[in-house]
Scaffold this motif. Structure first.
Motif, PDB file in Angstrom:
ATOM      1  N   SER A 158       0.831  -1.206   0.000  1.00 13.03           N
ATOM      2  CA  SER A 158       0.000   0.000   0.000  1.00 13.03           C
ATOM      3  C   SER A 158       0.864   1.254   0.000  1.00 13.03           C
ATOM      4  CB  SER A 158      -0.951   0.006   1.211  1.00 13.03           C
ATOM      5  OG  SER A 158      -0.234  -0.071   2.432  1.00 13.03           O
ATOM      6  N   HIS A 159       2.019   1.200   0.673  1.00 17.34           N
ATOM      7  CA  HIS A 159       2.945   2.335   0.668  1.00 17.34           C
ATOM      8  C   HIS A 159       3.528   2.543  -0.727  1.00 17.34           C
ATOM      9  CE1 HIS A 159       6.981   4.202   1.116  1.00 17.34           C
ATOM     10  NE2 HIS A 159       6.336   4.993   1.957  1.00 17.34           N
ATOM     11  N   ALA A 160       3.866   1.460  -1.426  1.00 11.87           N
ATOM     12  CA  ALA A 160       4.453   1.566  -2.764  1.00 11.87           C
ATOM     13  C   ALA A 160       3.475   2.206  -3.745  1.00 11.87           C
ATOM     14  CB  ALA A 160       4.867   0.180  -3.257  1.00 11.87           C
ATOM     15  N   ILE A 161       2.209   1.804  -3.689  1.00  9.07           N
ATOM     16  CA  ILE A 161       1.193   2.377  -4.580  1.00  9.07           C
ATOM     17  C   ILE A 161       1.045   3.876  -4.326  1.00  9.07           C
ATOM     18  CG2 ILE A 161      -1.278   2.408  -5.115  1.00  9.07           C
ATOM     19  CD1 ILE A 161      -1.315  -0.597  -4.581  1.00  9.07           C
ATOM     20  N   ALA A 162       0.943   4.258  -3.046  1.00 12.23           N
ATOM     21  CA  ALA A 162       0.764   5.671  -2.701  1.00 12.23           C
ATOM     22  C   ALA A 162       1.996   6.496  -3.068  1.00 12.23           C
ATOM     23  CB  ALA A 162       0.464   5.804  -1.202  1.00 12.23           C
ATOM     24  N   SER A 163       3.196   5.930  -2.880  1.00 16.38           N
ATOM     25  CA  SER A 163       4.420   6.658  -3.204  1.00 16.38           C
ATOM     26  C   SER A 163       4.512   6.948  -4.697  1.00 16.38           C
ATOM     27  CB  SER A 163       5.644   5.849  -2.759  1.00 16.38           C
ATOM     28  OG  SER A 163       5.693   5.741  -1.357  1.00 16.38           O
ATOM     29  N   THR A 164       4.174   5.962  -5.525  1.00 12.70           N
ATOM     30  CA  THR A 164       4.188   6.161  -6.978  1.00 12.70           C
ATOM     31  C   THR A 164       3.215   7.268  -7.369  1.00 12.70           C
ATOM     32  OG1 THR A 164       4.797   3.870  -7.409  1.00 12.70           O
ATOM     33  CG2 THR A 164       3.756   5.065  -9.211  1.00 12.70           C
ATOM     34  N   GLN A 165       2.048   7.257  -6.751  1.00 12.47           N
ATOM     35  CA  GLN A 165       1.035   8.272  -7.055  1.00 12.47           C
ATOM     36  C   GLN A 165       1.492   9.646  -6.594  1.00 12.47           C
ATOM     37  OE1 GLN A 165      -3.023   7.137  -6.141  1.00 12.47           O
ATOM     38  NE2 GLN A 165      -3.578   9.246  -5.656  1.00 12.47           N
ATOM     39  N   MET A 166       2.109   9.732  -5.420  1.00 14.69           N
ATOM     40  CA  MET A 166       2.517  11.036  -4.890  1.00 14.69           C
ATOM     41  C   MET A 166       3.678  11.620  -5.687  1.00 14.69           C
ATOM     42  SD  MET A 166       3.362  12.159  -0.959  1.00 14.69           S
ATOM     43  CE  MET A 166       5.085  11.693  -0.970  1.00 14.69           C
ATOM     44  N   ARG A 167       4.538  10.765  -6.232  1.00 16.71           N
ATOM     45  CA  ARG A 167       5.665  11.256  -7.019  1.00 16.71           C
ATOM     46  C   ARG A 167       5.234  11.785  -8.385  1.00 16.71           C
ATOM     47  NH1 ARG A 167       8.209   6.569  -4.965  1.00 16.71           N
ATOM     48  NH2 ARG A 167       7.882   5.513  -6.962  1.00 16.71           N
ATOM     49  N   GLY A 168       3.986  11.527  -8.781  1.00 17.03           N
ATOM     50  CA  GLY A 168       3.459  12.133  -9.995  1.00 17.03           C
ATOM     51  C   GLY A 168       3.429  11.244 -11.221  1.00 17.03           C
ATOM     52  N   ALA A 169       3.821   9.966 -11.091  1.00 18.38           N
ATOM     53  CA  ALA A 169       3.812   9.085 -12.269  1.00 18.38           C
ATOM     54  C   ALA A 169       2.401   8.917 -12.815  1.00 18.38           C
ATOM     55  CB  ALA A 169       4.408   7.723 -11.902  1.00 18.38           C
ATOM     56  N   TYR A 170       1.449   8.777 -11.926  1.00 15.73           N
ATOM     57  CA  TYR A 170       0.042   8.638 -12.314  1.00 15.73           C
ATOM     58  C   TYR A 170      -0.440   9.916 -13.002  1.00 15.73           C
ATOM     59  CZ  TYR A 170      -5.015   7.914 -11.414  1.00 15.73           C
ATOM     60  OH  TYR A 170      -6.372   7.776 -11.518  1.00 15.73           O
ATOM     61  N   SER A 171      -0.115  11.058 -12.415  1.00 16.93           N
ATOM     62  CA  SER A 171      -0.535  12.346 -12.969  1.00 16.93           C
ATOM     63  C   SER A 171       0.033  12.549 -14.370  1.00 16.93           C
ATOM     64  CB  SER A 171      -0.072  13.484 -12.053  1.00 16.93           C
ATOM     65  OG  SER A 171      -0.562  13.300 -10.739  1.00 16.93           O
ATOM     66  N   GLU A 172       1.284  12.133 -14.568  1.00 16.62           N
ATOM     67  CA  GLU A 172       1.914  12.292 -15.880  1.00 16.62           C
ATOM     68  C   GLU A 172       1.179  11.478 -16.943  1.00 16.62           C
ATOM     69  OE1 GLU A 172       5.966  11.224 -15.362  1.00 16.62           O
ATOM     70  OE2 GLU A 172       6.450  12.961 -14.099  1.00 16.62           O
ATOM     71  N   GLU A 173       0.763  10.262 -16.596  1.00 14.27           N
ATOM     72  CA  GLU A 173       0.026   9.439 -17.556  1.00 14.27           C
ATOM     73  C   GLU A 173      -1.311  10.083 -17.903  1.00 14.27           C
ATOM     74  OE1 GLU A 173      -0.281   5.325 -17.560  1.00 14.27           O
ATOM     75  OE2 GLU A 173       1.553   4.930 -16.439  1.00 14.27           O
ATOM     76  N   LEU A 174      -2.007  10.571 -16.885  1.00 15.00           N
ATOM     77  CA  LEU A 174      -3.304  11.202 -17.129  1.00 15.00           C
ATOM     78  C   LEU A 174      -3.150  12.477 -17.948  1.00 15.00           C
ATOM     79  CD1 LEU A 174      -5.022  10.772 -13.645  1.00 15.00           C
ATOM     80  CD2 LEU A 174      -5.526   9.515 -15.743  1.00 15.00           C
ATOM     81  N   GLN A 175      -2.113  13.260 -17.640  1.00 12.38           N
ATOM     82  CA  GLN A 175      -1.895  14.506 -18.366  1.00 12.38           C
ATOM     83  C   GLN A 175      -1.577  14.213 -19.823  1.00 12.38           C
ATOM     84  OE1 GLN A 175      -2.390  17.654 -17.040  1.00 12.38           O
ATOM     85  NE2 GLN A 175      -2.302  18.138 -19.233  1.00 12.38           N
ATOM     86  N   SER A 176      -0.802  13.160 -20.090  1.00 13.62           N
ATOM     87  CA  SER A 176      -0.486  12.790 -21.465  1.00 13.62           C
ATOM     88  C   SER A 176      -1.755  12.431 -22.232  1.00 13.62           C
ATOM     89  CB  SER A 176       0.484  11.611 -21.466  1.00 13.62           C
ATOM     90  OG  SER A 176       0.726  11.165 -22.785  1.00 13.62           O
ATOM     91  N   LEU A 177      -2.653  11.674 -21.593  1.00 14.11           N
ATOM     92  CA  LEU A 177      -3.914  11.304 -22.237  1.00 14.11           C
ATOM     93  C   LEU A 177      -4.770  12.540 -22.512  1.00 14.11           C
ATOM     94  CD1 LEU A 177      -4.860   8.115 -20.161  1.00 14.11           C
ATOM     95  CD2 LEU A 177      -3.937   8.194 -22.483  1.00 14.11           C
TER      96      LEU A 177
END
Length: 454
Positions: A144-163
């Motif tokens: 659960s920490h790994a999932i949240a850390s990836t999201q907080m570092r912005g990897a998720y946001s970058e994918e959404l912004q690209s779309l």
């Protein structure tokens, strides 16, 4: 709640009662307010950003506490505002005295999540990253920490912004066509447009599909231990939990209600549910327990179907319950210590079958390995984007529906203005995840779930 982000806010960022407590303050006047009650080698008003200062918090001539004060000047702070962090002794009395002094000089007590909300409004992070802050605080496992850390570092946001950028580009071309509608021109190649929409849809669906695993890793993987009475369900629960969580008896029907226990296996939290034995009965209490067993089976991600007979049929033992495609079922043959062939094994029949003895522990390691494989967190540890937030899943699902409608409309020759409208709807739903498009009500709901001081 009416946002008032011009105030200087203060709150303890760590619990009181320990050796130390961090008191956080943010706002245009944060440094000035702290300087009024701080006595050190020099005034905090002269301090540079990201500097640490030793001194006393004073009330007139009385020294309240020896402290360390960290200074962060805008915009180089968590909130993007002038910020102060006071490291004081953790006594409840000391912390309350310091908070009282700071509020008497112009600060006010912060609301839940107000520091992170200000960071979001100042553009220091997007909304999905802000939510990840709360997830990191609540994380109770490596996964659960790994999932949240990836999201907080912005990897998720970058994918959404690209779309979103790709969809915005499509929309701009389509709307340009509308401006030249009388000339009957096409700025967006329809074949390329269809290909791009299909690629985007697959990516959105892939993100949405990851929610099943992400939610399980975040909340804990639910494992239902089911089967007929007296096949060793409670003994197995106690073995997996490492403690006596359920009563064990040779009397059939001892477990009449569900009993739960958690265990951390390979960095993932598993929530085991020991259920009442499934069988025909006229006993009202046993019938209630069996109803709850059925409810547990429906909610479980993994089902451990226990039997002490090599040839028993699942249709009989689970009272006709059929696992869904999203569920993993293991056939667990128990009590091998009492059988002629006592070797622990794991093999594949109609369902993966594991022979074990919960009493002696033989074969339990095989089960633990299978459980880890059924909820594989490797992708989370590698930093892959995995969705664990229901709000995000709902938005992705809605974006998927809008993209599917756009593709269908494009294939059927629907007019340009309707195509543009469907794409903009998809853009809207993707933007709601990161906060480009949001409302006060959504922000209030999200940040109200944060702890005070964060």
């Amino acid at each position: 709640m009416i946002f008032n982000d011009n105030d200087t806010i203060v709150a303890p960022a760590t619990p009181t009662g320990g050796a130390l407590c961090i008191i956080r303050m943010s706002g245009e006047d944060a440094i000035a307010v702290c300087d009024k009650v701080f006595r050190g080698r020099k005034s905090l008003l002269e301090a540079k950003t990201a500097t640490l200062h030793y001194g006393n918090i004073v009330d007139g001539e009385e020294v309240v506490d020896d402290v360390l004060v960290s200074i962060f000047r805008a915009p180089h702070s968590y909130t993007g505002e002038n910020s102060v962090e006071i490291s004081a002794h953790g006594s409840r009395y000391v912390v309350e005295r310091i908070l009282s002094l700071l509020t008497s000089h112009g600060a006010r007590l912060a609301e839940a999540g107000e520091f992170t909300r200000r960071a979001f409004l100042a553009g220091r992070m997007d909304l999905s990253q802000a939510e990840a802050v709360a997830d990191i605080i609540a994380a109770d496992s490596h996964a659960s920490h790994a999932i949240a850390s990836t999201q907080m570092r912005g990897a998720y946001s970058e994918e959404l912004q690209s779309l979103r950028d790709k969809l915005l580009n499509i929309t701009s071309l389509l709307e340009l066509e509308l401006d030249f509608s009388e000339e009957d021109v096409e700025f967006a190649d329809r074949e390329k447009l269809l290909s791009l929409l299909e690629v985007t849809l697959r990516k959105v669906d892939s993100l949405a599909h990851s929610f099943s695993l992400g939610n399980a890793l975040k909340e804990g993987v639910t494992v239902a231990i089911a089967g007929r009475p007296n096949v060793g369900k409670s003994t197995l629960l106690n073995r997996l939990a490492g403690e006596e969580r359920a009563m064990v008896s040779e009397i059939a029907g001892t477990t009449r209600d569900t009993v739960e226990a958690t265990a951390n296996i390979g960095g993932v939290i598993y929530r085991f549910i020991d259920t009442a034995g499934l069988h025909s009965t006229d006993d009202v209490l046993e019938q209630m327990g069996i109803e709850r067993t059925t409810q547990a089976l429906v909610k479980a991600r993994i089902i451990l179907w226990l039997t002490d007979k090599e040839d028993s049929a699942i249709e009989d033992d689970l009272a006709g319950y059929t696992p869904t495609e999203e569920q993993t079922l293991y056939r667990i043959v128990t009590k091998i210590d009492l059988q002629a062939t006592s070797a622990a094994t794991c093999h594949q029949d109609a369902y993966p079958t594991i022979r074990l003895s919960a009493k002696t522990g033989e074969g339990v390691d095989l089960l633990l390995s299978e459980l880890q494989a059924a909820a594989d967190a490797t992708s989370a540890y590698k930093g892959d984007v995995i969705i664990s937030n229901r709000r995000h899943y709902d938005a992705l699902h809605q974006a998927s529906e809008a993209l599917s409608a756009t593709i269908s409309a494009l294939q059927n020759g629907i007019s340009t203005d309707l195509l543009s409208e469907d794409i903009r709807l998809a853009i809207h739903h993707l933007g709601s995840i990161t906060g480009e498009i949001t409302s006060t009500e959504i922000l209030q709901s999200i940040f109200s779930r944060f702890c005070i001081g964060k």
